[in-house]
Design an enzyme around this catalytic site. Sequence first.
Site, mmCIF file in Angstrom:
data_model
loop_
_atom_site.group_PDB
_atom_site.id
_atom_site.type_symbol
_atom_site.label_atom_id
_atom_site.label_comp_id
_atom_site.label_asym_id
_atom_site.label_seq_id
_atom_site.Cartn_x
_atom_site.Cartn_y
_atom_site.Cartn_z
ATOM 1 N N SER A 63 6.511 -0.703 -1.384
ATOM 2 C CA SER A 63 5.725 -0.379 -0.194
ATOM 3 C C SER A 63 5.425 1.108 -0.121
ATOM 4 C CB SER A 63 6.447 -0.797 1.077
ATOM 5 O OG SER A 63 5.680 -0.400 2.200
ATOM 6 N N LYS B 112 10.314 -7.675 1.260
ATOM 7 C CA LYS B 112 8.994 -7.009 1.365
ATOM 8 C C LYS B 112 8.093 -7.766 2.335
ATOM 9 C CE LYS B 112 5.491 -4.378 0.758
ATOM 10 N NZ LYS B 112 4.373 -4.441 -0.135
ATOM 11 N N HIS C 112 9.158 -6.960 5.762
ATOM 12 C CA HIS C 112 8.659 -5.600 6.018
ATOM 13 C C HIS C 112 7.200 -5.660 6.473
ATOM 14 C CE1 HIS C 112 6.146 -2.249 4.650
ATOM 15 N NE2 HIS C 112 7.165 -1.451 4.896
ATOM 16 N N ASN C 113 6.395 -6.422 5.744
ATOM 17 C CA ASN C 113 4.971 -6.487 6.093
ATOM 18 C C ASN C 113 4.758 -7.171 7.439
ATOM 19 O OD1 ASN C 113 4.760 -5.396 3.556
ATOM 20 N ND2 ASN C 113 2.985 -6.602 2.982
ATOM 21 N N GLU D 166 5.458 -4.679 9.898
ATOM 22 C CA GLU D 166 4.314 -3.741 9.872
ATOM 23 C C GLU D 166 3.166 -4.284 10.745
ATOM 24 O OE1 GLU D 166 3.189 -2.558 5.817
ATOM 25 O OE2 GLU D 166 1.114 -2.904 6.386
HETATM 26 P P1 NDP Z 1 -6.249 -3.262 -7.594
HETATM 27 O O1 NDP Z 1 -7.287 -4.258 -7.266
HETATM 28 O O2 NDP Z 1 -6.528 -1.824 -7.319
HETATM 29 O O3 NDP Z 1 -5.894 -3.375 -9.155
HETATM 30 C C1 NDP Z 1 -5.668 -4.612 -9.752
HETATM 31 C C2 NDP Z 1 -5.258 -4.408 -11.191
HETATM 32 O O4 NDP Z 1 -4.974 -5.682 -11.746
HETATM 33 C C3 NDP Z 1 -6.319 -3.759 -12.064
HETATM 34 O O5 NDP Z 1 -5.683 -2.977 -13.027
HETATM 35 C C4 NDP Z 1 -7.004 -4.968 -12.684
HETATM 36 O O6 NDP Z 1 -7.560 -4.697 -13.947
HETATM 37 C C5 NDP Z 1 -5.833 -5.890 -12.863
HETATM 38 N N1 NDP Z 1 -6.261 -7.273 -12.904
HETATM 39 C C6 NDP Z 1 -6.959 -7.949 -11.955
HETATM 40 N N2 NDP Z 1 -7.169 -9.213 -12.346
HETATM 41 C C7 NDP Z 1 -6.604 -9.330 -13.572
HETATM 42 C C8 NDP Z 1 -6.486 -10.401 -14.478
HETATM 43 N N3 NDP Z 1 -7.006 -11.609 -14.191
HETATM 44 N N4 NDP Z 1 -5.823 -10.177 -15.627
HETATM 45 C C9 NDP Z 1 -5.317 -8.966 -15.903
HETATM 46 N N5 NDP Z 1 -5.382 -7.906 -15.079
HETATM 47 C C10 NDP Z 1 -6.024 -8.101 -13.918
HETATM 48 O O7 NDP Z 1 -4.916 -3.753 -6.884
HETATM 49 P P2 NDP Z 1 -3.701 -2.907 -6.274
HETATM 50 O O8 NDP Z 1 -3.258 -1.889 -7.272
HETATM 51 O O9 NDP Z 1 -4.031 -2.472 -4.905
HETATM 52 O O10 NDP Z 1 -2.596 -4.047 -6.121
HETATM 53 C C11 NDP Z 1 -1.800 -4.507 -7.196
HETATM 54 C C12 NDP Z 1 -0.633 -5.274 -6.609
HETATM 55 O O11 NDP Z 1 0.124 -4.398 -5.781
HETATM 56 C C13 NDP Z 1 -1.035 -6.455 -5.723
HETATM 57 O O12 NDP Z 1 -0.095 -7.481 -5.840
HETATM 58 C C14 NDP Z 1 -0.977 -5.856 -4.338
HETATM 59 O O13 NDP Z 1 -0.803 -6.834 -3.335
HETATM 60 C C15 NDP Z 1 0.242 -4.963 -4.483
HETATM 61 N N6 NDP Z 1 0.355 -3.881 -3.510
HETATM 62 C C16 NDP Z 1 -0.756 -3.168 -3.143
HETATM 63 C C17 NDP Z 1 -0.625 -2.132 -2.218
HETATM 64 C C18 NDP Z 1 -1.799 -1.301 -1.824
HETATM 65 O O14 NDP Z 1 -1.665 -0.516 -0.869
HETATM 66 N N7 NDP Z 1 -2.939 -1.395 -2.502
HETATM 67 C C19 NDP Z 1 0.687 -1.800 -1.609
HETATM 68 C C20 NDP Z 1 1.779 -2.574 -2.137
HETATM 69 C C21 NDP Z 1 1.600 -3.582 -3.032
HETATM 70 P P3 NDP Z 1 -9.119 -4.344 -14.146
HETATM 71 O O15 NDP Z 1 -9.203 -2.858 -14.153
HETATM 72 O O16 NDP Z 1 -9.438 -4.937 -15.486
HETATM 73 O O17 NDP Z 1 -9.885 -5.000 -13.048
#
Ligand code: NDP
Length: 468
Positions: free
Chosen positions: A130, A184, A187-188, A191
């Site tokens: 988080s 988590k 937590h959410n 939140e």
């Molecule tokens: P993003 O959308 O920014 O990034 C997603 C990533 O996953 C990219 O690198 C993307 O690659 C990859 N991806 C998507 N689909 C596939 C697939 N089918 N196969 C392989 N790779 C794939 O997401 P976030 O970084 O925001 O979130 C990632 C995780 O973290 C999620 O579970 C989210 O819920 C969790 N999270 C997010 C928070 C936030 O504030 N954003 C906070 C805490 C947890 P590509 O570049 O090729 O599209």
Amino acid sequence: MSQAEIGLIGLGTMGAMLALNIAEKGFPIAVWNRTTATTRAFHAGAGDQAPRITPTETLEALVAAIRPPRAIILMVPAGPVVDEEIARLTPLLAPGDMIIDAGNANFHDTDRRAAEAAKGGPRFLGIGVSGGEEGARHGPSIMGGGERADWDRVAHILEAISAKHEGTPCATWMGPGGAGHFVKAVHNGIEYADMQMIAEVYGVMRDGLGMDAAAISAVFERWNTGALQSYLIEISAAVTAARDPIGGGPIIDMILDKAGQKGTGRWTAIEAQHLAAPITVIEAAVAARNVSARLDERRAGQALFGAAPVAGAALGVEVLEQALIAGKILCYAQGFAMIGAAAGAFGWPLPLPDIARVWREGCIIRSAMLNDMATALTDSPGRNLMLAPAFADKLKATHGALRQVVAAAALNGLATPALSAGLAYFDMMRTARGTANMIQGQRDFFGAHGFDRLDGADSHHGPWGSHA
Ligand code: NDP
């Protein structure tokens, strides 16, 4: 370059920031992303951290770049994508290698994946992270789940990259299987509730007291120096202070009042029902987001019934502050009690004081109050937080304000569902003789379900006779 100490898949918002954080703390890391251009751009922009980062363009290259026994973090969207990545990685890994899902997985999925790992697949950890983008880069709060020995293997890295509270890492093992992702989720849920209660007092200030955004911002700023000091109050001050780059007025007045959600609050509410754990404040917050989404119906409702008869609500902002303190205590009391219920139901450690400690920094709900909660949960183990002496005293001092605010809001047609839910919970929890005797009477009348008697007499059915 020597082999990396850890790998990471998924260079999106969170993954890119986590990778930089890991590299900055001195751990060589290999990274891979589905879209190779992203990997290249990430490495090119990694600045001082670039020398400790090995960009790779195939999963095979990623695996080869990591020193065995390997640990690979997945930071991809929760759900089927995680299963797909595990399936792709598994044939490439050696016995003892580990996959760490750091996304927002549903803890049931994590339980399933951990059970599959236990049958001979790669080792598996599910960790809740988080703090959003900023937290991932400079120190998130980390809630770990999986086999303790697997956690211990990577704990030095996770603790190093986590937020610190006076030097103590905000990264803790919560229990096996899905325990980390469960914490988590709660937590959410909290939140959602914290945000909703802040939105409700914002609404009372805006519509009940006729305050403009600047005045409301000043109030939040002041509250952030007192008992309510927290990240969410801090950003609420910033959100109400910001100007609209197009029209020039307060941006808050231009934002559509339809709240989005990714579903983690809903998961918490659903799980609470399974656990028979009352988390009414969180449930009200989830429902409020759902109501907010029904904009067309709300507009039709206003056209039909008229807008709420808003008059001057006779409240000082000090009363609102006290009400928010009471609501917050009640919401956290419910959340911690739900985690306690899960510990019993699932046989997980879920150490409540440690959970309060990892939430003190790095995560979205970080606040000054969590430090006192950690102390209270340590001093009063197994006790509902609202009954722990320090918080009972705070509630004695503030529940009157909560009642005043909920009553004034009701009389002025201002919806305060989460604060109202907190007050109703408080009133139920302080009532030794409630009204469930009526429920039991009704149940026995129509279904012969029986009841216990106050005097303990061995007679468990009512004299309903031919009425039943
Ligand atoms: P993003 O959308 O920014 O990034 C997603 C990533 O996953 C990219 O690198 C993307 O690659 C990859 N991806 C998507 N689909 C596939 C697939 N089918 N196969 C392989 N790779 C794939 O997401 P976030 O970084 O925001 O979130 C990632 C995780 O973290 C999620 O579970 C989210 O819920 C969790 N999270 C997010 C928070 C936030 O504030 N954003 C906070 C805490 C947890 P590509 O570049 O090729 O599209």
